[in-house]
Scaffold this motif. Structure first.
Motif, PDB file in Angstrom:
ATOM      1  N   MET A 275      11.911 -51.939 -37.285  1.00 44.74           N
ATOM      2  CA  MET A 275      11.388 -53.079 -36.537  1.00 44.74           C
ATOM      3  C   MET A 275      11.211 -52.747 -35.054  1.00 44.74           C
ATOM      4  O   MET A 275      10.328 -53.303 -34.387  1.00 44.74           O
ATOM      5  N   ASN A 276      12.020 -51.848 -34.525  1.00 44.16           N
ATOM      6  CA  ASN A 276      11.841 -51.443 -33.122  1.00 44.16           C
ATOM      7  C   ASN A 276      10.470 -50.795 -32.917  1.00 44.16           C
ATOM      8  O   ASN A 276       9.800 -51.039 -31.908  1.00 44.16           O
ATOM      9  N   ALA A 277      10.065 -49.991 -33.889  1.00 40.71           N
ATOM     10  CA  ALA A 277       8.750 -49.345 -33.799  1.00 40.71           C
ATOM     11  C   ALA A 277       7.638 -50.377 -33.898  1.00 40.71           C
ATOM     12  O   ALA A 277       6.648 -50.319 -33.162  1.00 40.71           O
ATOM     13  N   ILE A 278       7.793 -51.348 -34.801  1.00 41.68           N
ATOM     14  CA  ILE A 278       6.777 -52.398 -34.932  1.00 41.68           C
ATOM     15  C   ILE A 278       6.678 -53.196 -33.635  1.00 41.68           C
ATOM     16  O   ILE A 278       5.591 -53.488 -33.138  1.00 41.68           O
ATOM     17  N   ALA A 279       7.832 -53.535 -33.064  1.00 41.30           N
ATOM     18  CA  ALA A 279       7.844 -54.330 -31.834  1.00 41.30           C
ATOM     19  C   ALA A 279       7.141 -53.605 -30.695  1.00 41.30           C
ATOM     20  O   ALA A 279       6.398 -54.218 -29.922  1.00 41.30           O
ATOM     21  N   GLN A 280       7.360 -52.312 -30.607  1.00 45.45           N
ATOM     22  CA  GLN A 280       6.785 -51.554 -29.492  1.00 45.45           C
ATOM     23  C   GLN A 280       5.331 -51.163 -29.730  1.00 45.45           C
ATOM     24  O   GLN A 280       4.496 -51.283 -28.842  1.00 45.45           O
ATOM     25  N   LYS A 281       5.033 -50.693 -30.938  1.00 42.25           N
ATOM     26  CA  LYS A 281       3.699 -50.142 -31.185  1.00 42.25           C
ATOM     27  C   LYS A 281       2.708 -51.188 -31.690  1.00 42.25           C
ATOM     28  O   LYS A 281       1.569 -51.244 -31.220  1.00 42.25           O
ATOM     29  N   VAL A 282       3.132 -51.995 -32.646  1.00 42.91           N
ATOM     30  CA  VAL A 282       2.214 -52.990 -33.208  1.00 42.91           C
ATOM     31  C   VAL A 282       2.108 -54.209 -32.307  1.00 42.91           C
ATOM     32  O   VAL A 282       1.025 -54.732 -32.063  1.00 42.91           O
ATOM     33  N   MET A 283       3.268 -54.638 -31.762  1.00 44.62           N
ATOM     34  CA  MET A 283       3.308 -55.862 -30.961  1.00 44.62           C
ATOM     35  C   MET A 283       3.237 -55.592 -29.455  1.00 44.62           C
ATOM     36  O   MET A 283       3.322 -56.537 -28.657  1.00 44.62           O
ATOM     37  N   ARG A 284       3.122 -54.330 -29.060  1.00 38.23           N
ATOM     38  CA  ARG A 284       3.001 -53.948 -27.642  1.00 38.23           C
ATOM     39  C   ARG A 284       4.166 -54.503 -26.802  1.00 38.23           C
ATOM     40  O   ARG A 284       3.996 -54.898 -25.657  1.00 38.23           O
ATOM     41  N   GLY A 285       5.335 -54.571 -27.410  1.00 41.99           N
ATOM     42  CA  GLY A 285       6.519 -55.046 -26.705  1.00 41.99           C
ATOM     43  C   GLY A 285       6.679 -56.556 -26.703  1.00 41.99           C
ATOM     44  O   GLY A 285       7.718 -57.070 -26.262  1.00 41.99           O
ATOM     45  N   ASP A 286       5.678 -57.281 -27.215  1.00 43.47           N
ATOM     46  CA  ASP A 286       5.743 -58.744 -27.240  1.00 43.47           C
ATOM     47  C   ASP A 286       6.346 -59.237 -28.552  1.00 43.47           C
ATOM     48  O   ASP A 286       5.705 -59.926 -29.357  1.00 43.47           O
ATOM     49  N   ALA A 287       7.604 -58.876 -28.777  1.00 44.78           N
ATOM     50  CA  ALA A 287       8.349 -59.331 -29.951  1.00 44.78           C
ATOM     51  C   ALA A 287       9.822 -59.106 -29.676  1.00 44.78           C
ATOM     52  O   ALA A 287      10.201 -58.142 -29.008  1.00 44.78           O
ATOM     53  N   VAL A 288      10.655 -60.008 -30.175  1.00 46.92           N
ATOM     54  CA  VAL A 288      12.106 -59.870 -30.039  1.00 46.92           C
ATOM     55  C   VAL A 288      12.660 -59.572 -31.427  1.00 46.92           C
ATOM     56  O   VAL A 288      12.589 -60.407 -32.337  1.00 46.92           O
ATOM     57  N   VAL A 289      13.175 -58.365 -31.606  1.00 45.26           N
ATOM     58  CA  VAL A 289      13.665 -57.918 -32.908  1.00 45.26           C
ATOM     59  C   VAL A 289      14.706 -58.892 -33.441  1.00 45.26           C
ATOM     60  O   VAL A 289      15.612 -59.325 -32.716  1.00 45.26           O
ATOM     61  N   ALA A 290      14.587 -59.254 -34.728  1.00 43.70           N
ATOM     62  CA  ALA A 290      15.423 -60.310 -35.307  1.00 43.70           C
ATOM     63  C   ALA A 290      16.328 -59.787 -36.422  1.00 43.70           C
ATOM     64  O   ALA A 290      15.944 -58.894 -37.180  1.00 43.70           O
ATOM     65  N   GLY A 291      17.505 -60.409 -36.523  1.00 43.83           N
ATOM     66  CA  GLY A 291      18.429 -60.120 -37.610  1.00 43.83           C
ATOM     67  C   GLY A 291      18.754 -61.358 -38.426  1.00 43.83           C
ATOM     68  O   GLY A 291      19.566 -61.314 -39.345  1.00 43.83           O
ATOM     69  N   MET A 292      18.124 -62.491 -38.067  1.00 47.51           N
ATOM     70  CA  MET A 292      18.258 -63.712 -38.848  1.00 47.51           C
ATOM     71  C   MET A 292      16.924 -64.441 -38.774  1.00 47.51           C
ATOM     72  O   MET A 292      16.068 -64.092 -37.958  1.00 47.51           O
ATOM     73  N   ILE A 293      16.720 -65.441 -39.620  1.00 47.31           N
ATOM     74  CA  ILE A 293      15.396 -66.033 -39.718  1.00 47.31           C
ATOM     75  C   ILE A 293      15.264 -67.325 -38.902  1.00 47.31           C
ATOM     76  O   ILE A 293      14.448 -68.177 -39.219  1.00 47.31           O
ATOM     77  N   THR A 294      16.050 -67.433 -37.839  1.00 48.71           N
ATOM     78  CA  THR A 294      15.790 -68.466 -36.842  1.00 48.71           C
ATOM     79  C   THR A 294      16.071 -67.890 -35.472  1.00 48.71           C
ATOM     80  O   THR A 294      16.699 -66.839 -35.341  1.00 48.71           O
ATOM     81  N   SER A 295      15.590 -68.598 -34.451  1.00 48.38           N
ATOM     82  CA  SER A 295      15.527 -67.993 -33.126  1.00 48.38           C
ATOM     83  C   SER A 295      16.387 -68.733 -32.110  1.00 48.38           C
ATOM     84  O   SER A 295      16.845 -69.857 -32.354  1.00 48.38           O
ATOM     85  N   PRO A 296      16.606 -68.121 -30.947  1.00 47.49           N
ATOM     86  CA  PRO A 296      17.265 -68.829 -29.855  1.00 47.49           C
ATOM     87  C   PRO A 296      16.517 -70.128 -29.557  1.00 47.49           C
ATOM     88  O   PRO A 296      15.288 -70.186 -29.642  1.00 47.49           O
ATOM     89  N   GLY A 297      17.271 -71.160 -29.215  1.00 45.36           N
ATOM     90  CA  GLY A 297      16.676 -72.477 -28.999  1.00 45.36           C
ATOM     91  C   GLY A 297      16.932 -73.416 -30.152  1.00 45.36           C
ATOM     92  O   GLY A 297      16.712 -74.619 -30.047  1.00 45.36           O
ATOM     93  N   VAL A 298      17.419 -72.865 -31.261  1.00 44.66           N
ATOM     94  CA  VAL A 298      17.743 -73.662 -32.447  1.00 44.66           C
ATOM     95  C   VAL A 298      19.253 -73.848 -32.510  1.00 44.66           C
ATOM     96  O   VAL A 298      20.012 -72.874 -32.387  1.00 44.66           O
ATOM     97  N   HIS A 299      19.699 -75.078 -32.713  1.00 39.90           N
ATOM     98  CA  HIS A 299      21.134 -75.330 -32.823  1.00 39.90           C
ATOM     99  C   HIS A 299      21.682 -74.602 -34.053  1.00 39.90           C
ATOM    100  O   HIS A 299      21.177 -74.748 -35.156  1.00 39.90           O
ATOM    101  N   GLY A 300      22.704 -73.813 -33.844  1.00 42.88           N
ATOM    102  CA  GLY A 300      23.289 -73.017 -34.917  1.00 42.88           C
ATOM    103  C   GLY A 300      22.940 -71.541 -34.829  1.00 42.88           C
ATOM    104  O   GLY A 300      23.537 -70.722 -35.518  1.00 42.88           O
ATOM    105  N   TYR A 301      21.951 -71.211 -33.980  1.00 46.58           N
ATOM    106  CA  TYR A 301      21.641 -69.800 -33.742  1.00 46.58           C
ATOM    107  C   TYR A 301      22.828 -69.145 -33.041  1.00 46.58           C
ATOM    108  O   TYR A 301      23.429 -69.719 -32.126  1.00 46.58           O
ATOM    109  N   GLU A 302      23.179 -67.941 -33.488  1.00 49.05           N
ATOM    110  CA  GLU A 302      24.252 -67.183 -32.845  1.00 49.05           C
ATOM    111  C   GLU A 302      23.783 -65.753 -32.638  1.00 49.05           C
ATOM    112  O   GLU A 302      23.286 -65.107 -33.566  1.00 49.05           O
ATOM    113  N   LYS A 303      23.968 -65.275 -31.438  1.00 49.65           N
ATOM    114  CA  LYS A 303      23.553 -63.902 -31.132  1.00 49.65           C
ATOM    115  C   LYS A 303      24.270 -62.897 -32.029  1.00 49.65           C
ATOM    116  O   LYS A 303      23.703 -61.889 -32.446  1.00 49.65           O
ATOM    117  N   ALA A 304      25.525 -63.188 -32.349  1.00 49.50           N
ATOM    118  CA  ALA A 304      26.302 -62.267 -33.194  1.00 49.50           C
ATOM    119  C   ALA A 304      25.718 -62.154 -34.598  1.00 49.50           C
ATOM    120  O   ALA A 304      25.878 -61.119 -35.265  1.00 49.50           O
TER     121      ALA A 304
END
Length: 489
Positions: A275-304
């Protein structure tokens, strides 16, 4: 244009221009009064909404409590893709001209967040035009409400030519003009399917605003005189879904068993995606690599919990061998090519990465108008999807994506995954009033879903809105441009 049919981001964007809910959104995505001026829980199972007086529908008729009762019940119809928002609603009652009570099956602390996404329709208009029930989107049903609207919102639909041109005009009698005195007289929405053509039209001045500027053109637009690009992290995550529950994959070449039913295969696929390669090469750095299927800003999201399994081809190959698929297998991947930022490019990259562990992927990329009905008919084995969270609460993700489908919940769970323990947690987080206990349920549910690897998380989407410098409009993290917050200089 039916406001209770398809719960999909761009469709909701259209609805937000002409329709409104009881609860609204501010430009910074706070819940604010809209067609209701206030709300409160009068007991554990009843929410009271006080309605705004003097509001008119676009046809000049009065907005009333009867319209609220009608709209909520319409959104509960089996055809409605919004029924999951209000699956807890037992009944809705008119108390008087200004008051509506919404009764729930058990307590529901987040009902106002959910009902913000239920648009209010005119009962009389719906009855007159034979649209008492929502359109069945997946069956491509044609109804009057598909091409006509009668809301209370800031803009009035003038013309609707699907795939060609849709025009909305300023509603001069909108109740909200005092607080949002925008000067947008008309919006002409033009679908332009080719990214390069969209950018060319923006550069030439034919367009004032492009919602989805391609990542490869962002810097070029920034450097162009008279144009600007606004960027923010969207409250949306892009991921891959797997049919883990069918005895045999409909679009796979393994007969008599389902390789996705083996967690080792799913884990191997996860490890094989760089996913790091996709984020850098396909998305030109405009992507935040994810390990869960919801994002910051959602109640219950945890960075860990938002940490990916490492990219590890050797481990992936070992897992495939252990699962009995050392030589891999064939599978079809359903992908949209006009819905998310660079969606087809992401899928193409995944195809190449999975080939390294022997999984031969046949990529079927097509328009979202074909992609989503296909998914909603469960005519898929492996698919790309992105999920925003309009309620800003984890329950929304679970109730649509992970809960066992029961006619109300689980309407976007195309994985055939069913876990009674997880279902119990999801139901619990809807009714638990103790914040600490509710947060524990959400944490435990995310732990289970991450561990089961029913979905392969990819990235949290980054938005780039490109527009003329003449247009002053805030970029909003749910990717819904709200033109009543805009000004043309």
């Amino acid at each position: 244009m039916d406001p209770h049919s398809q719960n999909e981001g761009l469709t909701r964007t259209g609805s937000f221009q002409t329709y409104e809910g009881l609860v609204g959104y501010s430009a910074d995505l706070k819940f604010v009064p809209a067609l209701a001026t206030s709300w409160k829980a009068v007991n554990d199972t009843t929410w009271e909404f006080k309605l705004r007086q003097g509001v008119k529908f676009h046809d000049g008729s009065d907005f009333t409590a009867d319209d609220v009762v009608f709209s909520v019940k319409r959104a509960q119809h089996p055809n409605s893709d919004f029924k999951t928002y209000i699956a807890s609603v037992k009944d809705v009652k008119k108390i008087d001209a200004q008051t509506v009570h919404v009764e729930t099956n058990g307590a529901n602390p987040i009902l106002p967040n959910q009902i913000a996404n239920i648009f209010m329709m005119s009962k009389a208009w719906a009855e007159k035009n034979n649209v008492v029930n929502p359109q069945s989107y997946k069956d491509k049903e044609e109804t009057f409400a598909v091409r006509n609207t009668n809301g209370t919102g800031p803009f009035v639909l003038k013309t609707r030519e699907q795939d060609v041109r849709t025009v909305v005009a300023k509603n001069p009698t909108w109740w909200g003009l005092k607080d949002n005195p925008h000067n947008i007289d008309e919006i002409v929405y033009t679908p332009v399917t080719t990214p390069a053509t969209r950018v060319a039209a923006l550069l030439s001045g034919q367009l004032d605003f492009v919602l989805d500027v391609p990542v490869q053109d962002v810097e070029r637009v920034k450097r162009s005189a008279g144009l600007q690009v606004k960027k923010t992290n969207e409250i949306r995550t892009i991921f891959l879904g797997l049919d883990v529950g069918s005895p045999e994959l409909k679009y796979g070449d393994v007969k008599g068993k389902n390789p996705f039913a083996d967690k080792r295969v799913r884990q191997a696929m996860y490890h094989a995606i760089d996913m790091n390669a996709i984020a850098q090469k396909v998305m030109r750095g405009d992507a935040v690599v994810a390990g869960m299927i919801t994002s910051p800003g959602v109640h219950g999201y945890e960075k860990a919990l938002d940490k990916r399994l490492p990219y590890d081809l050797n481990k992936a190959k070992a897992l495939m061998k252990d699962a009995g698929y050392a030589n891999g297998f064939g599978i079809k991947l359903d992908c949209s090519n006009d819905r998310y930022v660079n969606d087809e490019g992401i899928c193409q990259a995944v195809v190449g990465m999975l080939a390294q562990i022997g999984i031969k992927v046949d990529l079927a990329a097509q328009s979202k108008t074909l992609h989503f009905p296909k998914l909603q008919k469960k005519d898929t084995s492996f698919y790309l999807v992105g999920w925003g969270v309009p309620t800003f609460d984890s329950h929304y993700v679970f109730s649509y994506m992970a809960q066992t489908p029961d006619g109300k919940n689980g309407s976007w769970n195309f994985t055939n995954y069913s876990n009674p323990k997880l279902d119990g947690m999801i139901n619990g987080m809807l009714s638990e009033l103790d914040p600490a206990k509710r947060d524990k349920l959400i944490h435990d549910a995310w732990t289970i879903l991450n561990d089961e690897i029913i979905y392969l998380p990819l990235h949290h989407q980054v938005l780039n809105w490109a527009m003329s410098e003449k247009l002053d409009m805030p970029i909003i993290a749910d990717n819904v441009p709200r033109f009543h917050f805009a000004k043309m200089k």
